[in-house]
Write a protein that holds these residues in place. Sequence first.
Motif, PDB file in Angstrom:
ATOM      1  N   PHE A   1     -65.835 -48.801 -44.571  1.00 21.78           N
ATOM      2  CA  PHE A   1     -66.803 -48.742 -43.467  1.00 21.78           C
ATOM      3  C   PHE A   1     -66.212 -48.073 -42.229  1.00 21.78           C
ATOM      4  O   PHE A   1     -65.089 -48.371 -41.817  1.00 21.78           O
TER       5      PHE A   1
ATOM      6  N   TYR B   1     -68.866 -54.363 -37.689  1.00 21.69           N
ATOM      7  CA  TYR B   1     -69.167 -54.564 -39.109  1.00 21.69           C
ATOM      8  C   TYR B   1     -69.436 -56.020 -39.442  1.00 21.69           C
ATOM      9  O   TYR B   1     -70.389 -56.341 -40.135  1.00 21.69           O
ATOM     10  N   GLN B   2     -68.556 -56.909 -38.948  1.00 20.77           N
ATOM     11  CA  GLN B   2     -68.549 -58.281 -39.450  1.00 20.77           C
ATOM     12  C   GLN B   2     -69.508 -59.201 -38.697  1.00 20.77           C
ATOM     13  O   GLN B   2     -70.007 -58.853 -37.634  1.00 20.77           O
TER      14      GLN B   2
ATOM     15  N   ASP C   1     -70.728 -44.468 -39.862  1.00 20.83           N
ATOM     16  CA  ASP C   1     -71.777 -44.814 -40.840  1.00 20.83           C
ATOM     17  C   ASP C   1     -73.031 -45.321 -40.141  1.00 20.83           C
ATOM     18  O   ASP C   1     -74.156 -45.016 -40.572  1.00 20.83           O
ATOM     19  N   VAL C   2     -72.837 -46.126 -39.102  1.00 16.56           N
ATOM     20  CA  VAL C   2     -73.989 -46.678 -38.378  1.00 16.56           C
ATOM     21  C   VAL C   2     -74.819 -45.546 -37.784  1.00 16.56           C
ATOM     22  O   VAL C   2     -76.053 -45.525 -37.894  1.00 16.56           O
TER      23      VAL C   2
ATOM     24  N   PRO D   1     -64.868 -54.921 -45.701  1.00 13.58           N
ATOM     25  CA  PRO D   1     -65.480 -53.723 -45.088  1.00 13.58           C
ATOM     26  C   PRO D   1     -65.226 -52.433 -45.874  1.00 13.58           C
ATOM     27  O   PRO D   1     -65.887 -51.426 -45.612  1.00 13.58           O
TER      28      PRO D   1
ATOM     29  N   LEU E   1     -74.028 -54.352 -44.747  1.00 15.82           N
ATOM     30  CA  LEU E   1     -73.436 -54.379 -43.425  1.00 15.82           C
ATOM     31  C   LEU E   1     -73.772 -55.689 -42.724  1.00 15.82           C
ATOM     32  O   LEU E   1     -74.884 -55.857 -42.234  1.00 15.82           O
TER      33      LEU E   1
ATOM     34  N   ARG F   1     -64.301 -51.543 -34.993  1.00 18.79           N
ATOM     35  CA  ARG F   1     -64.857 -51.433 -36.336  1.00 18.79           C
ATOM     36  C   ARG F   1     -65.204 -52.822 -36.877  1.00 18.79           C
ATOM     37  O   ARG F   1     -66.296 -53.052 -37.398  1.00 18.79           O
ATOM     38  N   ASN F   2     -64.278 -53.748 -36.741  1.00 17.85           N
ATOM     39  CA  ASN F   2     -64.519 -55.096 -37.252  1.00 17.85           C
ATOM     40  C   ASN F   2     -65.631 -55.810 -36.506  1.00 17.85           C
ATOM     41  O   ASN F   2     -66.437 -56.515 -37.094  1.00 17.85           O
TER      42      ASN F   2
END
Lengths: 442, 442
Positions: free
Chosen positions: A59, B91-92, A63-64, A56, A271, B87-88
């Motif tokens: 990130f 993102y993931q 950002d989104v 990541p 992403l 966040r994870n």
Amino acid sequence: MTEASHASTARPGTVLDLADLHGSLSDPALLSMNLLNEVSERYPDAVSFAPGRPDPGGFAIEDVHRYLRAWTEHVTDGTDQGAETARNRLYQYGRTKGVIQDLVARNLATDENIHVDPETILVTVGCQEAMVLVLRALRADEHDVLLATSPSYVGITGAARLVDLPVVPVDSGTAGIDLDDLAAKVKGAREAGLRPRACYLVPDFANPTGLSLDVPTRHRLLDLAAELDILIIEDNPYGFFGDGAAPKPTLKSLDSGHRVVYLGSYAKTLLPGARIGFVVADQPVVRGGETAGTLADELSKIKSMITVNTPPIAQAVIGGALLENDFALREANRDATARYGERLRHLLDGLAARFPTPSPVGWNRPDGGFFLVVTVPFVADDDLLAYSAKRHKVIWTPMHHFYAAEGGARQLRLSLSSLTPEKIDLGLDRFAALVTDLLERT
Amino acid sequence: MTEASHASTARPGTVLDLADLHGSLSDPALLSMNLLNEVSERYPDAVSFAPGRPDPGGFAIEDVHRYLRAWTEHVTDGTDQGAETARNRLYQYGRTKGVIQDLVARNLATDENIHVDPETILVTVGCQEAMVLVLRALRADEHDVLLATSPSYVGITGAARLVDLPVVPVDSGTAGIDLDDLAAKVKGAREAGLRPRACYLVPDFANPTGLSLDVPTRHRLLDLAAELDILIIEDNPYGFFGDGAAPKPTLKSLDSGHRVVYLGSYAKTLLPGARIGFVVADQPVVRGGETAGTLADELSKIKSMITVNTPPIAQAVIGGALLENDFALREANRDATARYGERLRHLLDGLAARFPTPSPVGWNRPDGGFFLVVTVPFVADDDLLAYSAKRHKVIWTPMHHFYAAEGGARQLRLSLSSLTPEKIDLGLDRFAALVTDLLERT
């Protein structure tokens, strides 16, 4: 009497038998994907060389929001009508092909020298949906088969299984694809009354082998595909992540005969959580001898029955990221590429330090990407993986998962993308301890 | 010689023949979806009674940002570790089943009195993907067939076609489903050596008929399904939108025997652009007589090969909207429900005013939902639709699209969801002119 008690006394319950469900559900390919996705979660203390996840980096959730605003501003373009367009495009069901095809086309022109009509692009829910669309279209009846370089990414094997399309393995060899084997397999399939439709491969830093095709091999593959009259399905999730050497041209950029169906993904380069992939399918389609559009138009019909359209909100996030980076994702990924390159070198150096020549342990040396393959002097299966995770706290992927039949029994894949150099060292120490443990037992 | 000229001279180009692609691509069901999606765009001046789209009401793009922040705050829960989790998760790649199953389960408990383990829920890319997953699992071989109330939503017909699963139509009758016909069709299929797996229906305000099952019929359907030992696939996109009458219990809320696979969608009740649907599949599955999990676990394997997982960003937006509304979407949709109810009554009144008894034009009178069906004294096919759009500037949906074989030739569907009362009046004036035009010609 309550409704519930009425029901529970009067009606026998449902039990389904796996034997009565689609055969894919008992297929190793589909079990692999789940195992690979979940093994790391089961052993949180272990160092995991298993997942091919991107790092990541910096990130942040903000950002989104920023990407979404960038796309909104682009569509709004300072006008009230534009603002209404942006609102509708984000709120409503959109066109099946997507709402950011034009932005994807500009990205392909900028980064890959691929120049295509945006109408030949479909924006998909990850590259996986693109695979399903293409294979569903190509599997007309039980004579159709897919060729795929072996070992293969489990996603293509699984997608093929879902549409009942057999996969004929083609040796990867050491060049990424063995062209003689490809020709032989196509010939053999035809002699058996089968219809080979396409050959799937990842020409750059393949999953799981890390291999890349050199430029002459790319040209020869395109020549051979034309000669054999099969399509090429080029999957390119890792192309940016070369470690130093100049990028090689994608097959699609060399394709002047609509021979290549190109699969792309923003999961590794922007992403994963947006789940945005795409397919370029500019092949002309005829019906009764008359032009009927392109393969993209046909894929769009199938997509309308699988996901209707790709979430416009997720498309808008990726669209904003493309706009923010002026469509130049290779440049935007410079830091990430350097980071993955450093990890790859760290992993290669770490293996060399722990298994000095001569060693019963060997490995290949990719010049980029997320993966490499280690050969060990013992069977590296799922049982050993469980032992390794529990006893030595290190996780890797048994290579047999990437083979349709036999193969890869004494090989394993190491992924470097999500591990810091420190974690790589720790993981390799543990892996070396596993090897010592196993060698002492044999 | 440049690479391009080398290629173009040396290699024959690719042309695909539709006859060599999957049969679904020549199937009316898949062509219907595209026609219905695009007809309104082709005639922007026409009033369109075609699309079953929700009304955006006061939707603003800022809502998406706010929902996303609500979900982020919920997961973050004021801790650094929570912030990293959020966040994870955004993102993931996430778990295949989804990242908001717990929130969906709370919503089902609040709004539908459906109480299920979140692990039996899969979050899907719209309800359409849920249909594909369920039908793919149930279609084991060429003996399997699906039952579906007829006329049927084209999405279920298309999904069935993609997995080569024949659909046996069951009369909707005037009660939403003709139970005698269901029993007869199951019996007939079994006598023909086929295996009826499930019956698909929309019990509340069905698309395209607008019909709803009354409560006794719901109980009788569950009894009959248990007696026949088939699953029920309950699709419920419109359940909230009753016009005044008390909501009826969903089949799933009455299901004590794991008989019902429940399909849900947030497209009509929150935000189509997120493309978030779900399936509840709590049916036990056995393998070799041993418990092997639930149908949801099996669907998860299939999903891992179709979309891998539903975009976490889109899930987070819907998750935030559920949180913001305290999981009570029926309440949150009170204004929308009132608006649709007003439009339905306006449409019914408008038809009555323009076609006073006795009239060759008839229609049914749903008590909610987005649709009703009009019967006309002429064939209402795609050619007449094109004429209607061009000459009279009014668009509707020919009912024949919703029938597998013959049927609906002199019927059309009117959708009211996206039209203001003023537009409804204008559209009905034009529709009345079309009828007059046609009657003068016959």
